[in-house]
Design a protein around this motif. Structure first.
Motif, PDB file in Angstrom:
ATOM      1  N   THR A 199       0.847  -1.197   0.000  1.00 15.14           N
ATOM      2  CA  THR A 199       0.000   0.000   0.000  1.00 15.14           C
ATOM      3  C   THR A 199       0.879   1.242   0.000  1.00 15.14           C
ATOM      4  O   THR A 199       1.790   1.371   0.822  1.00 15.14           O
ATOM      5  CB  THR A 199      -0.915   0.018   1.238  1.00 15.14           C
ATOM      6  N   ARG A 200       0.608   2.141  -0.917  1.00 17.20           N
ATOM      7  CA  ARG A 200       1.395   3.368  -1.017  1.00 17.20           C
ATOM      8  C   ARG A 200       1.024   4.328   0.095  1.00 17.20           C
ATOM      9  O   ARG A 200      -0.104   4.364   0.557  1.00 17.20           O
ATOM     10  CB  ARG A 200       1.161   4.027  -2.382  1.00 17.20           C
ATOM     11  N   GLY A 201       1.980   5.138   0.497  1.00 21.97           N
ATOM     12  CA  GLY A 201       1.735   6.156   1.507  1.00 21.97           C
ATOM     13  C   GLY A 201       2.624   5.976   2.714  1.00 21.97           C
ATOM     14  O   GLY A 201       3.283   4.947   2.916  1.00 21.97           O
ATOM     15  N   GLU A 202       2.672   7.012   3.541  1.00 23.72           N
ATOM     16  CA  GLU A 202       3.448   6.982   4.775  1.00 23.72           C
ATOM     17  C   GLU A 202       2.739   6.118   5.809  1.00 23.72           C
ATOM     18  O   GLU A 202       1.507   6.133   5.921  1.00 23.72           O
ATOM     19  CB  GLU A 202       3.624   8.404   5.315  1.00 23.72           C
ATOM     20  N   VAL A 203       3.520   5.377   6.598  1.00 21.43           N
ATOM     21  CA  VAL A 203       2.985   4.524   7.652  1.00 21.43           C
ATOM     22  C   VAL A 203       3.428   5.115   8.990  1.00 21.43           C
ATOM     23  O   VAL A 203       4.644   5.180   9.277  1.00 21.43           O
ATOM     24  CB  VAL A 203       3.480   3.070   7.518  1.00 21.43           C
ATOM     25  N   VAL A 204       2.437   5.562   9.768  1.00 20.74           N
ATOM     26  CA  VAL A 204       2.704   6.162  11.070  1.00 20.74           C
ATOM     27  C   VAL A 204       2.151   5.231  12.139  1.00 20.74           C
ATOM     28  O   VAL A 204       0.958   4.900  12.121  1.00 20.74           O
ATOM     29  CB  VAL A 204       2.054   7.564  11.191  1.00 20.74           C
ATOM     30  N   VAL A 205       3.008   4.818  13.074  1.00 16.41           N
ATOM     31  CA  VAL A 205       2.600   3.947  14.180  1.00 16.41           C
ATOM     32  C   VAL A 205       2.379   4.821  15.406  1.00 16.41           C
ATOM     33  O   VAL A 205       3.310   5.521  15.858  1.00 16.41           O
ATOM     34  CB  VAL A 205       3.659   2.866  14.455  1.00 16.41           C
ATOM     35  N   GLU A 206       1.130   4.826  15.909  1.00 13.48           N
ATOM     36  CA  GLU A 206       0.758   5.663  17.048  1.00 13.48           C
ATOM     37  C   GLU A 206       0.558   4.777  18.277  1.00 13.48           C
ATOM     38  O   GLU A 206      -0.196   3.800  18.242  1.00 13.48           O
ATOM     39  CB  GLU A 206      -0.547   6.425  16.751  1.00 13.48           C
ATOM     40  N   GLY A 207       1.235   5.135  19.377  1.00  9.87           N
ATOM     41  CA  GLY A 207       1.053   4.434  20.639  1.00  9.87           C
ATOM     42  C   GLY A 207       0.156   5.229  21.571  1.00  9.87           C
ATOM     43  O   GLY A 207       0.326   6.443  21.741  1.00  9.87           O
ATOM     44  N   HIS A 208      -0.854   4.572  22.168  1.00 11.80           N
ATOM     45  CA  HIS A 208      -1.801   5.219  23.070  1.00 11.80           C
ATOM     46  C   HIS A 208      -1.877   4.400  24.371  1.00 11.80           C
ATOM     47  O   HIS A 208      -1.822   3.169  24.343  1.00 11.80           O
ATOM     48  CB  HIS A 208      -3.201   5.307  22.444  1.00 11.80           C
ATOM     49  N   SER A 209      -2.050   5.075  25.476  1.00 10.06           N
ATOM     50  CA  SER A 209      -2.207   4.425  26.780  1.00 10.06           C
ATOM     51  C   SER A 209      -3.471   4.943  27.447  1.00 10.06           C
ATOM     52  O   SER A 209      -4.100   5.890  26.965  1.00 10.06           O
ATOM     53  CB  SER A 209      -0.982   4.696  27.663  1.00 10.06           C
ATOM     54  N   ASP A 210      -3.810   4.303  28.590  1.00 12.34           N
ATOM     55  CA  ASP A 210      -4.952   4.811  29.344  1.00 12.34           C
ATOM     56  C   ASP A 210      -4.464   5.870  30.329  1.00 12.34           C
ATOM     57  O   ASP A 210      -3.290   6.245  30.336  1.00 12.34           O
ATOM     58  CB  ASP A 210      -5.681   3.667  30.052  1.00 12.34           C
ATOM     59  N   SER A 211      -5.367   6.345  31.139  1.00 11.56           N
ATOM     60  CA  SER A 211      -5.046   7.423  32.078  1.00 11.56           C
ATOM     61  C   SER A 211      -4.461   6.923  33.392  1.00 11.56           C
ATOM     62  O   SER A 211      -4.158   7.731  34.280  1.00 11.56           O
ATOM     63  CB  SER A 211      -6.304   8.243  32.365  1.00 11.56           C
ATOM     64  N   THR A 212      -4.247   5.622  33.544  1.00 14.52           N
ATOM     65  CA  THR A 212      -3.657   5.097  34.773  1.00 14.52           C
ATOM     66  C   THR A 212      -2.172   5.454  34.819  1.00 14.52           C
ATOM     67  O   THR A 212      -1.422   5.115  33.880  1.00 14.52           O
ATOM     68  CB  THR A 212      -3.828   3.571  34.845  1.00 14.52           C
ATOM     69  N   PRO A 213      -1.721   6.145  35.856  1.00 14.89           N
ATOM     70  CA  PRO A 213      -0.297   6.517  35.904  1.00 14.89           C
ATOM     71  C   PRO A 213       0.604   5.292  36.002  1.00 14.89           C
ATOM     72  O   PRO A 213       0.244   4.264  36.562  1.00 14.89           O
ATOM     73  CB  PRO A 213      -0.192   7.384  37.156  1.00 14.89           C
ATOM     74  N   ILE A 214       1.760   5.409  35.394  1.00 18.13           N
ATOM     75  CA  ILE A 214       2.778   4.367  35.465  1.00 18.13           C
ATOM     76  C   ILE A 214       4.106   5.031  35.803  1.00 18.13           C
ATOM     77  O   ILE A 214       4.415   6.123  35.310  1.00 18.13           O
ATOM     78  CB  ILE A 214       2.876   3.579  34.142  1.00 18.13           C
ATOM     79  N   VAL A 250       5.176   7.569  16.969  1.00 15.76           N
ATOM     80  CA  VAL A 250       4.779   8.698  17.800  1.00 15.76           C
ATOM     81  C   VAL A 250       3.994   8.166  18.986  1.00 15.76           C
ATOM     82  O   VAL A 250       3.213   7.209  18.850  1.00 15.76           O
ATOM     83  CB  VAL A 250       3.947   9.718  16.987  1.00 15.76           C
ATOM     84  N   GLY A 251       4.216   8.736  20.174  1.00 13.34           N
ATOM     85  CA  GLY A 251       3.486   8.353  21.368  1.00 13.34           C
ATOM     86  C   GLY A 251       2.574   9.464  21.833  1.00 13.34           C
ATOM     87  O   GLY A 251       3.002  10.617  21.958  1.00 13.34           O
ATOM     88  N   PHE A 252       1.307   9.172  22.089  1.00 15.40           N
ATOM     89  CA  PHE A 252       0.318  10.154  22.522  1.00 15.40           C
ATOM     90  C   PHE A 252      -0.090   9.992  23.988  1.00 15.40           C
ATOM     91  O   PHE A 252      -0.902  10.773  24.477  1.00 15.40           O
ATOM     92  CB  PHE A 252      -0.943  10.062  21.646  1.00 15.40           C
ATOM     93  N   ALA A 253       0.444   8.969  24.649  1.00 13.24           N
ATOM     94  CA  ALA A 253       0.078   8.717  26.051  1.00 13.24           C
ATOM     95  C   ALA A 253      -1.438   8.586  26.162  1.00 13.24           C
ATOM     96  O   ALA A 253      -2.058   7.852  25.385  1.00 13.24           O
ATOM     97  CB  ALA A 253       0.651   9.794  26.956  1.00 13.24           C
ATOM     98  N   ASP A 254      -2.049   9.304  27.095  1.00 12.09           N
ATOM     99  CA  ASP A 254      -3.518   9.230  27.271  1.00 12.09           C
ATOM    100  C   ASP A 254      -4.211  10.494  26.780  1.00 12.09           C
ATOM    101  O   ASP A 254      -5.313  10.816  27.219  1.00 12.09           O
ATOM    102  CB  ASP A 254      -3.848   9.004  28.747  1.00 12.09           C
ATOM    103  N   THR A 255      -3.578  11.247  25.834  1.00  9.84           N
ATOM    104  CA  THR A 255      -4.137  12.531  25.386  1.00  9.84           C
ATOM    105  C   THR A 255      -5.233  12.367  24.333  1.00  9.84           C
ATOM    106  O   THR A 255      -5.969  13.329  24.083  1.00  9.84           O
ATOM    107  CB  THR A 255      -3.019  13.410  24.809  1.00  9.84           C
ATOM    108  N   ARG A 256      -5.375  11.199  23.737  1.00  8.54           N
ATOM    109  CA  ARG A 256      -6.400  10.995  22.711  1.00  8.54           C
ATOM    110  C   ARG A 256      -7.204   9.729  23.014  1.00  8.54           C
ATOM    111  O   ARG A 256      -7.129   8.745  22.282  1.00  8.54           O
ATOM    112  CB  ARG A 256      -5.772  10.917  21.312  1.00  8.54           C
TER     113      ARG A 256
END
Length: 293
Positions: A199-214, A250-256
């Motif tokens: 598949t053509r195009g840029e591949v962006v891997v996004e990491g997301h977590s919940d709001s539980t602190p670690i 890219v990492g977004f943590a629990d912001t999204r």
């Protein structure tokens, strides 16, 4: 005493003058009976011919003039002729210059404006590209293609105007609080790698977590955890043959978050990894799903 000479004596006059005085002119025009002589009467009767001839000549001139006017009127055009503009007359009667003046420089005429094309109603990506026009249809095709690859049904497909996202729960790829791929997660990436490469195009891997602190020595916060999980996926895809210049992490943590609740189901849904294929580089009218058919 003799009376003075009031008149001219006969002896002082010429013979002809004496004859005229002796016989006045008026006396020769009348007869003895006081009437006009025949010669004088004929002369007076012909005097009226002069006035009559003048009148006839004047009438003839009037008739000739009326005839000429009538003939000229018949020859005139019936439609009015356009008037010659004063500017045109002035332009045709230009006088030569008195001195040798330089010719005026030719001013280039501006090119006619190009016709304005109506704007393309489809969302634009680049100059020669457009976004997906039917996201639901494309998402259905992606889900069907992933099902044929053996991808679990819990893997969701999110299609927007300029991207296709494959959303994978963290429980499939990683153990809780870890960024190392599980054997099941590694097998899933093996099945997805050929499709992502085709598949053509840029591949962006996004990491997301919940709001539980670690907080531990490896991941001081959710930022490091989400970024570490995205980097692990990118590293494995490079090993499986995807070009590194097409990948980014890219990492977004629990912001999204996907769910705003704090219950276990909402927290589990927010912990995810999304492999997003940006539609940059896809030609106009070309749907990304066609690359995997």
């Amino acid at each position: 005493m003799a009376p003075p000479d009031d008149g001219v004596r006969d002896r002082d006059l010429a013979p002809d003058d004496a004859q005229d005085l002796a016989t006045p002119t008026w006396a020769t025009n009348f007869g003895s009976n006081g009437g006009l002589l025949p010669a004088a009467a004929d002369e007076d009767q012909e005097i009226w011919l002069l006035s009559y001839s003048d009148l006839v000549t004047l009438l003839l001139s009037v008739f000739v003039m009326l005839l000429a006017i009538t003939t000229l009127k018949d020859q005139l055009p019936t439609t009015p002729q356009p008037e010659t503009p004063a500017v045109a007359l002035h332009a045709t009667s230009t006088l030569p210059p008195l001195f040798d003046e330089p010719e005026p420089a030719m001013v280039p005429q501006p090119a006619p404006p190009e016709p304005i094309q109506p704007p393309d109603p489809r969302p634009r990506l680049d100059d020669d590209e457009v976004a997906v026009t039917a996201p639901d249809l494309v998402a259905a095709r992606w889900r069907e293609a992933l099902a044929k690859l053996g991808v679990p049904p819990s893997v969701a497909v999110d299609v927007q105007q300029n991207r296709v996202g494959i959303v994978i729960g963290d429980g499939i790829l990683f153990a809780p609080g870890q960024a190392d791929l599980t054997p099941g997660g590694d097998g899933l990436l093996r099945r997805l790698a050929p499709t992502l490469a085709a598949t053509r195009g840029e591949v962006v891997v996004e990491g997301h977590s919940d709001s539980t602190p670690i907080a531990n020595r490896r991941f001081p916060s959710n930022w490091e955890l989400s970024g570490g999980r995205a980097a692990s996926v990118v590293r494995r895809l490079i090993e499986l043959g995807l070009p590194p210049d097409r990948l980014s992490a890219v990492g977004f943590a629990d912001t999204r978050p996907l769910s705003a609740g704090s219950d276990p189901a909402s927290l589990a849904r927010n912990r995810r990894v999304a492999i997003t294929i940006q539609a940059d580089g896809i030609p106009a009218g070309h749907e990304p799903v066609r690359a995997i058919q």
